[in-house]
Enzyme design. Sequence first.
Site, short mmCIF file in Angstrom:
data_model
loop_
_atom_site.label_atom_id
_atom_site.label_comp_id
_atom_site.label_asym_id
_atom_site.label_seq_id
_atom_site.Cartn_x
_atom_site.Cartn_y
_atom_site.Cartn_z
N SER A 42 44.86 41.31 46.56
CA SER A 42 43.89 41.94 45.65
C SER A 42 43.13 40.94 44.79
O SER A 42 42.07 41.26 44.27
CB SER A 42 44.60 42.94 44.74
OG SER A 42 45.63 42.30 44.02
N ASP A 352 43.66 45.58 34.28
CA ASP A 352 44.46 46.80 34.43
C ASP A 352 45.96 46.52 34.25
O ASP A 352 46.78 47.39 34.45
CB ASP A 352 44.18 47.46 35.78
CG ASP A 352 44.54 46.57 36.97
OD1 ASP A 352 45.21 45.54 36.78
OD2 ASP A 352 44.15 46.91 38.11
N HIS A 355 45.86 42.91 37.22
CA HIS A 355 44.70 42.08 37.55
C HIS A 355 43.93 41.71 36.30
O HIS A 355 44.10 42.34 35.26
CB HIS A 355 43.80 42.84 38.53
CG HIS A 355 44.55 43.34 39.73
ND1 HIS A 355 45.03 44.63 39.80
CD2 HIS A 355 44.93 42.73 40.87
CE1 HIS A 355 45.69 44.79 40.94
NE2 HIS A 355 45.65 43.65 41.61
#
Length: 388
Positions: A42, A352, A355
């Site tokens: 990610s 978040d 991240h």
Amino acid sequence: MAWFMRVWIFLLLLLEEAAGGSISSSSSSRRCYKRVYSFGDSLADTGNTLYGSSTLPQASEIIPSLNLPYGETYFHHPTGRWSDGRLIIDFIAEQMGIPLVKPYLGIKSGKIKDWNPTMEGVNFAVGGATALDSSFFIDKGIFASNNYTLSVQLDWFMNLLPSLSNSSSGLKEILGSSLFLVGEIGGNDFNHPLKEHKSIKEIRKYVPLVINEISSAINKLIEVGAQTLVVPGNFPIGCNFKYLTMFQTSNKSEYDEAGCLKSLNKFAQYYNDMLYAELNRLRLLHPTTTIIYADYYNSALRLYRSPTQFGITEPISSACCPLTDVNNPTDLHCGSPGVIACVDPSQYIPWDGWHLTEAAYKLIAQGLFNGPFTNPKLDLSCVHNSEI
Ligand SMILES: *[C@@H]1O[C@H](CO)[C@@H](O)[C@H](O)[C@H]1NC(C)=O
Ligand SMILES: *[C@@H]1O[C@H](CO)[C@@H](O)[C@H](O)[C@H]1NC(C)=O
Ligand SMILES: *[C@@H]1O[C@H](CO)[C@@H](O)[C@H](O)[C@H]1NC(C)=O
């Protein structure tokens, strides 16, 4: 004998240039790269999560990053990126003066139509991906979010090669003028077990396996023609918002001056040291290939240590748009309908919780191509092109 000495010195210089800094760390990689092939999770996913989940019936309910406020800052809509805006790979592409690297699953499904095989690179990184096979985690009863592992991503790349060129010289030219971003990958091999409260002692056992997987991917890429590879290490995960809340303790000596968890940072450093040693081994095996270590750890650590120096006002213990709030457990989290993020994400490092914000990624990326955090130095400026 003078001519002999001159030839000898000339050969030495050639060798040093070819080795791209494995002899002297002050030399830099000075090729003008035309495209990027990226593998990872990610931290580098520019949309594979989005296109890979498009057939799932309730994708946007299951996958937070498919909803606003993800993507609010730069794109103004969700792109599948796990941030409010651009990622490190986006800033690398911008610095190179090439288009943002398009996600493989969008190209493969035909949903991205303007991809030019010989002009543009491809991004194979998928959120949640691990270096090790998902069966490794399933066997241990650990949840692995998907099967898009490093070796699967590598297979995608190998299958794409015929669309780049059908001649070996053509392929060599295309891959030789490309930058290969191999990672960050491997972080989830430790995140998935840590989330389930496996011990650091346990996950240390996975380190050689993860590094072996990354090393094998690098070897395969070099075998088909990669000449410049950038291999990032892990972040200082002890500073990660999610871990700070998960492993919160009243024992002050568990924290360093920046307020990060010492044991997790020590683990990340241990992993990075092992990775670096393996890259050194690979450099000796492939003296004409440039293998660059990207020190994500220290490029990020300076932000955590002195945020205000980088214009960041919010403490690392607060995230702009937390995925879950430990103090107020509810189903609502970042990406749920009606959940709004902080007013100004550029004042935060954590986005978040897992991240980081675009602002943080930008500073970390700048530390790579403007600062000292690549070895040998990654030079994307292209100004030396005529010398090569
Ligand atoms: C991964 O693949 C295995 C075997 O094909 C399958 O059982 C499992 O459900 C898959 N996991 C995910 C998360 O897709
Ligand atoms: C290589 O050959 C295949 C099969 O003939 C074709 O589909 C593909 O477009 C060719 N690639 C290039 C770059 O010409
Ligand atoms: C606090 O943490 C330190 C460092 O990990 C450890 O050595 C010590 O035993 C801990 N103290 C308590 C009271 O748990």
